[in-house]
Design a protein around this motif. Structure first.
Motif, PDB file in Angstrom:
ATOM      1  N   LEU A  57       0.908  -1.164  -0.033  1.00 28.13           N
ATOM      2  CA  LEU A  57      -0.194   0.021   0.040  1.00 28.13           C
ATOM      3  C   LEU A  57       0.794   1.322  -0.002  1.00 28.13           C
ATOM      4  O   LEU A  57       0.648   2.237  -0.823  1.00 28.13           O
ATOM      5  CB  LEU A  57      -0.971  -0.027   1.322  1.00 28.13           C
ATOM      6  CG  LEU A  57      -1.991   1.075   1.269  1.00 28.13           C
ATOM      7  CD1 LEU A  57      -2.998   1.113  -0.119  1.00 28.13           C
ATOM      8  CD2 LEU A  57      -2.748   1.136   2.572  1.00 28.13           C
ATOM      9  N   ALA A  58       2.092   1.273   0.836  1.00 31.34           N
ATOM     10  CA  ALA A  58       2.971   2.299   0.767  1.00 31.34           C
ATOM     11  C   ALA A  58       3.437   2.488  -0.468  1.00 31.34           C
ATOM     12  O   ALA A  58       3.683   3.751  -0.897  1.00 31.34           O
ATOM     13  CB  ALA A  58       3.823   2.005   2.066  1.00 31.34           C
ATOM     14  N   GLU A  59       3.707   1.445  -1.179  1.00 30.67           N
ATOM     15  CA  GLU A  59       4.614   1.702  -2.546  1.00 30.67           C
ATOM     16  C   GLU A  59       3.433   1.979  -3.579  1.00 30.67           C
ATOM     17  O   GLU A  59       3.758   3.099  -4.430  1.00 30.67           O
ATOM     18  CB  GLU A  59       4.831   0.415  -2.900  1.00 30.67           C
ATOM     19  CG  GLU A  59       6.181   0.083  -2.305  1.00 30.67           C
ATOM     20  CD  GLU A  59       6.902  -1.194  -2.926  1.00 30.67           C
ATOM     21  OE1 GLU A  59       6.603  -1.812  -3.763  1.00 30.67           O
ATOM     22  OE2 GLU A  59       7.775  -1.689  -2.319  1.00 30.67           O
ATOM     23  N   ALA A  60       2.158   1.505  -3.500  1.00 38.59           N
ATOM     24  CA  ALA A  60       0.986   1.826  -4.240  1.00 38.59           C
ATOM     25  C   ALA A  60       0.776   3.434  -4.225  1.00 38.59           C
ATOM     26  O   ALA A  60       0.386   3.973  -5.471  1.00 38.59           O
ATOM     27  CB  ALA A  60      -0.105   0.991  -4.318  1.00 38.59           C
ATOM     28  N   ASP A  61       0.820   3.825  -3.106  1.00 33.91           N
ATOM     29  CA  ASP A  61       0.477   5.228  -2.886  1.00 33.91           C
ATOM     30  C   ASP A  61       1.765   5.999  -3.485  1.00 33.91           C
ATOM     31  O   ASP A  61       2.386   7.026  -2.512  1.00 33.91           O
ATOM     32  CB  ASP A  61       0.188   5.430  -1.485  1.00 33.91           C
ATOM     33  CG  ASP A  61      -0.394   7.002  -1.224  1.00 33.91           C
ATOM     34  OD1 ASP A  61      -1.115   7.694  -2.121  1.00 33.91           O
ATOM     35  OD2 ASP A  61      -0.228   7.381   0.025  1.00 33.91           O
ATOM     36  N   TRP A  62       2.108   6.115  -4.850  1.00 36.61           N
ATOM     37  CA  TRP A  62       3.123   6.818  -5.310  1.00 36.61           C
ATOM     38  C   TRP A  62       3.154   8.196  -5.387  1.00 36.61           C
ATOM     39  O   TRP A  62       1.733   8.789  -5.457  1.00 36.61           O
ATOM     40  CB  TRP A  62       3.229   6.263  -6.590  1.00 36.61           C
ATOM     41  CG  TRP A  62       4.413   6.899  -7.561  1.00 36.61           C
ATOM     42  CD1 TRP A  62       5.562   6.951  -7.144  1.00 36.61           C
ATOM     43  CD2 TRP A  62       4.408   7.675  -8.628  1.00 36.61           C
ATOM     44  NE1 TRP A  62       6.448   7.538  -7.803  1.00 36.61           N
ATOM     45  CE2 TRP A  62       5.610   8.001  -9.045  1.00 36.61           C
ATOM     46  CE3 TRP A  62       3.302   7.981  -9.475  1.00 36.61           C
ATOM     47  CZ2 TRP A  62       5.977   8.446 -10.048  1.00 36.61           C
ATOM     48  CZ3 TRP A  62       3.950   8.725 -10.742  1.00 36.61           C
ATOM     49  CH2 TRP A  62       5.153   9.133 -10.777  1.00 36.61           C
ATOM     50  N   LEU A  63       4.097   8.781  -4.581  1.00 38.53           N
ATOM     51  CA  LEU A  63       4.020  10.381  -4.297  1.00 38.53           C
ATOM     52  C   LEU A  63       2.975  10.842  -3.533  1.00 38.53           C
ATOM     53  O   LEU A  63       2.320  11.898  -3.573  1.00 38.53           O
ATOM     54  CB  LEU A  63       3.929  11.203  -5.526  1.00 38.53           C
ATOM     55  CG  LEU A  63       5.044  10.892  -6.479  1.00 38.53           C
ATOM     56  CD1 LEU A  63       5.122  11.630  -7.790  1.00 38.53           C
ATOM     57  CD2 LEU A  63       6.448  11.394  -5.735  1.00 38.53           C
ATOM     58  N   GLY A  64       2.058   9.845  -2.901  1.00 42.37           N
ATOM     59  CA  GLY A  64       0.757  10.295  -2.245  1.00 42.37           C
ATOM     60  C   GLY A  64      -0.429  10.741  -3.023  1.00 42.37           C
ATOM     61  O   GLY A  64      -1.205  11.177  -2.360  1.00 42.37           O
ATOM     62  N   TRP A 113       0.714  12.558   3.092  1.00 39.65           N
ATOM     63  CA  TRP A 113       1.564  14.068   3.260  1.00 39.65           C
ATOM     64  C   TRP A 113       2.977  13.589   3.158  1.00 39.65           C
ATOM     65  O   TRP A 113       3.824  14.494   2.288  1.00 39.65           O
ATOM     66  CB  TRP A 113       1.098  14.607   4.465  1.00 39.65           C
ATOM     67  CG  TRP A 113       1.583  16.195   4.635  1.00 39.65           C
ATOM     68  CD1 TRP A 113       2.630  16.474   5.185  1.00 39.65           C
ATOM     69  CD2 TRP A 113       0.866  16.999   3.841  1.00 39.65           C
ATOM     70  NE1 TRP A 113       2.519  18.020   4.946  1.00 39.65           N
ATOM     71  CE2 TRP A 113       1.676  18.353   4.156  1.00 39.65           C
ATOM     72  CE3 TRP A 113      -0.479  17.242   2.967  1.00 39.65           C
ATOM     73  CZ2 TRP A 113       1.156  19.614   3.658  1.00 39.65           C
ATOM     74  CZ3 TRP A 113      -0.764  18.478   2.510  1.00 39.65           C
ATOM     75  CH2 TRP A 113       0.158  19.634   3.020  1.00 39.65           C
ATOM     76  N   GLN A 114       3.559  12.837   3.771  1.00 34.41           N
ATOM     77  CA  GLN A 114       4.846  12.421   3.814  1.00 34.41           C
ATOM     78  C   GLN A 114       5.445  11.951   2.484  1.00 34.41           C
ATOM     79  O   GLN A 114       6.548  12.195   2.084  1.00 34.41           O
ATOM     80  CB  GLN A 114       5.499  11.208   4.763  1.00 34.41           C
ATOM     81  CG  GLN A 114       4.634  11.284   6.225  1.00 34.41           C
ATOM     82  CD  GLN A 114       5.249  12.313   7.046  1.00 34.41           C
ATOM     83  OE1 GLN A 114       6.473  12.491   6.724  1.00 34.41           O
ATOM     84  NE2 GLN A 114       4.568  13.134   7.888  1.00 34.41           N
ATOM     85  N   ARG A 115       4.822  11.492   1.504  1.00 35.19           N
ATOM     86  CA  ARG A 115       5.280  10.985   0.589  1.00 35.19           C
ATOM     87  C   ARG A 115       4.750  11.831  -0.832  1.00 35.19           C
ATOM     88  O   ARG A 115       5.697  11.911  -1.681  1.00 35.19           O
ATOM     89  CB  ARG A 115       4.156   9.581  -0.095  1.00 35.19           C
ATOM     90  CG  ARG A 115       4.494   8.709   0.912  1.00 35.19           C
ATOM     91  CD  ARG A 115       3.919   7.243   0.440  1.00 35.19           C
ATOM     92  NE  ARG A 115       2.481   7.111   1.162  1.00 35.19           N
ATOM     93  CZ  ARG A 115       2.337   6.109   2.033  1.00 35.19           C
ATOM     94  NH1 ARG A 115       3.088   5.454   2.533  1.00 35.19           N
ATOM     95  NH2 ARG A 115       1.094   6.126   2.276  1.00 35.19           N
ATOM     96  N   MET A 116       4.279  13.242  -0.263  1.00 34.37           N
ATOM     97  CA  MET A 116       4.046  14.099  -1.267  1.00 34.37           C
ATOM     98  C   MET A 116       5.210  14.917  -1.631  1.00 34.37           C
ATOM     99  O   MET A 116       5.943  15.627  -0.603  1.00 34.37           O
ATOM    100  CB  MET A 116       2.737  14.828  -1.043  1.00 34.37           C
ATOM    101  CG  MET A 116       1.655  14.083  -1.243  1.00 34.37           C
ATOM    102  SD  MET A 116       0.311  14.874  -0.103  1.00 34.37           S
ATOM    103  CE  MET A 116       0.324  16.351  -1.346  1.00 34.37           C
ATOM    104  N   PRO A 117       5.440  15.468  -2.818  1.00 27.32           N
ATOM    105  CA  PRO A 117       6.368  16.353  -3.090  1.00 27.32           C
ATOM    106  C   PRO A 117       5.969  17.745  -2.560  1.00 27.32           C
ATOM    107  O   PRO A 117       4.826  18.001  -2.635  1.00 27.32           O
ATOM    108  CB  PRO A 117       6.510  16.555  -4.548  1.00 27.32           C
ATOM    109  CG  PRO A 117       5.501  16.040  -5.094  1.00 27.32           C
ATOM    110  CD  PRO A 117       4.830  15.049  -3.986  1.00 27.32           C
TER     111      PRO A 117
END
Lengths: 209, 203
Positions: A57-64, A113-117
């Motif tokens: 799930l963490a991987e699929a949530d690419w760039l959030g 949020w953490q994964r977003m640019p």
């Protein structure tokens, strides 16, 4: 753990009748206090949930992106007058509100949020500000009642409250964009800079006059 | 792009659109008022057969109107604003009906949702104010609280207290067809429009 406890207290507090009916009896409080606080419950539990988040799930949530799209859809749903009404008129929709706002708005926001640019984050903030502002303007100006459970004057008040929130968010976003993300930082830096200058002046040899 | 990104995004967008579509009755309405009008138009609904008491103290039910179109409004007699407009509208419909006696397959019914204050005397004075006479135009109040609650729920009427001891409510004119089904929710308007809709409903 402290966060989880805070989230649980906040959630139950909002659910308990005095606060719930109090906040829901007024459209402005319903929209600018209860709904955002329910989302905050989700934001609070996000760091605890992250530890159990499956890898795929963490991987699929690419760039959030999937997470933030979920947030945009969920917030859009709860901005509809018909949705506000349904929560007041049907206890099942009320339960849906209390479950979906933490789990489908706050939590995905906290996780993605953490994964977003940084630019993506700015986009989300700008999107929320424009949505809230547009809705506020609409409620303030609408000549007819849009919610069956609120009076026209309450609707106009809710419009003003939403515009106030949007304005505050614009000021906050402006300060954050230009002076850094923490509200304390500009003041701290300014203070440090002042001290640095003061120290440098004190330490520098006096110029011959 | 990571593995699983596109399926997850697709799933989120699909469920998001489906939920938004469901909430807005297929992207057509954003208000409760719009939703109930659309729902009634597409699925005419039977109304509960609650017992009502009219301005003359007579008890009756919706069954009394079978075979006729019925225009219904919800009011409270102390209402200073919209109910007056509705009453005037019904008055004009009644005048039009009296002019052409041929199309009198339409009856009028004003239902009060304020049984605490709207006793027979209040109903009578309201009826006199707008020239309402039973059975062509009954001004009535549900005989029981349960009946009132069932009627409001079935018609989708939401009544909330205003700040001046009165009520705010979603005002409209409700059209029941010859079988006693709620088929249209209309805005107050010229009698011709209301009667045309009513004629359409019985035909």
């Amino acid at each position: 753990m402290l966060r989880l406890a805070a989230a649980a207290i906040l959630w139950f507090g909002l659910w308990l009748p005095p606060l719930r009916s109090g906040l829901e009896s007024d459209m402005a409080l319903h929209m600018t206090v209860q709904i955002p606080l329910l989302a905050v419950v989700g934001i609070l539990i996000a760091p605890e949930v992250r530890r159990f988040e499956p890898r795929w799930l963490a991987e699929a949530d690419w760039l959030g992106i999937p997470g933030i799209v979920l947030v945009l859809f969920s917030t859009s749903c709860w901005m509809l007058p018909v949705a506000l009404d349904s929560a007041l008129g049907d206890w099942r929709m009320e339960v849906a509100k209390f479950v979906s706002l933490p789990l489908l708005v706050g939590m995905p926001l906290g996780l993605s949020w953490q994964r977003m640019p940084p630019l993506g984050r700015l986009f989300v903030i700008a999107n929320i500000i424009s949505k809230v502002g547009a809705l506020g303007g609409l409620y303030l100006a609408a000549p007819i009642r849009l919610c069956a459970y609120y009076r026209l004057d309450q609707q106009a008040e809710a419009g003003s409250a939403l515009l106030a929130v949007a304005t505050a968010a614009i000021v906050g976003a402006f300060l954050a964009s230009f002076f850094g993300w923490s509200w304390r930082r500009p003041f701290r830096d300014a203070w440090k800079g002042h001290r640095a200058v003061a120290t440098a002046t004190d330490a520098s040899p006096s110029l011959p006059t | 792009m990571t593995r699983g990104f596109l399926p997850l995004l697709g799933f989120v967008i699909a469920t998001g659109l489906a939920t938004l579509g469901f909430a807005t009755s297929g992207f057509r309405v954003v208000t409760t008022e719009g939703a109930r009008r659309l729902a009634v138009e597409h699925h005419p609904r039977a109304v509960p057969d609650a017992v009502l008491v009219d301005q003359d103290g007579r008890r009756f039910t919706f069954a009394a109107y079978r075979g006729k179109a019925l225009l219904v409004e919800f009011i409270y007699t102390n209402c200073p604003t919209i109910c007056g407009i509705l009453g005037d509208d019904f008055g004009r419909v009644l005048a039009t009906l009296r002019q052409d006696r041929g199309t009198s397959g339409v009856d009028l019914l004003s239902i009060s949702f304020d049984p605490a204050r709207d006793g027979p005397r209040a109903l009578r004075s309201y009826a006199a104010r707008f020239g309402a006479n039973a059975p062509g135009w009954r001004v009535a109040v549900p005989a029981t609280r349960e009946g009132l609650r069932a009627l409001l729920k079935s018609f989708g009427v939401v009544v909330i207290p205003d700040r001046f001891g009165g009520f705010t409510h979603n005002a409209a004119i409700y059209l029941l067809d010859g079988q006693g089904r709620l088929v249209r929710i209309l805005d107050a308007g010229p009698p011709a429009t209301l009667l045309a809709e009513a004629a359409h409903a019985v035909s």
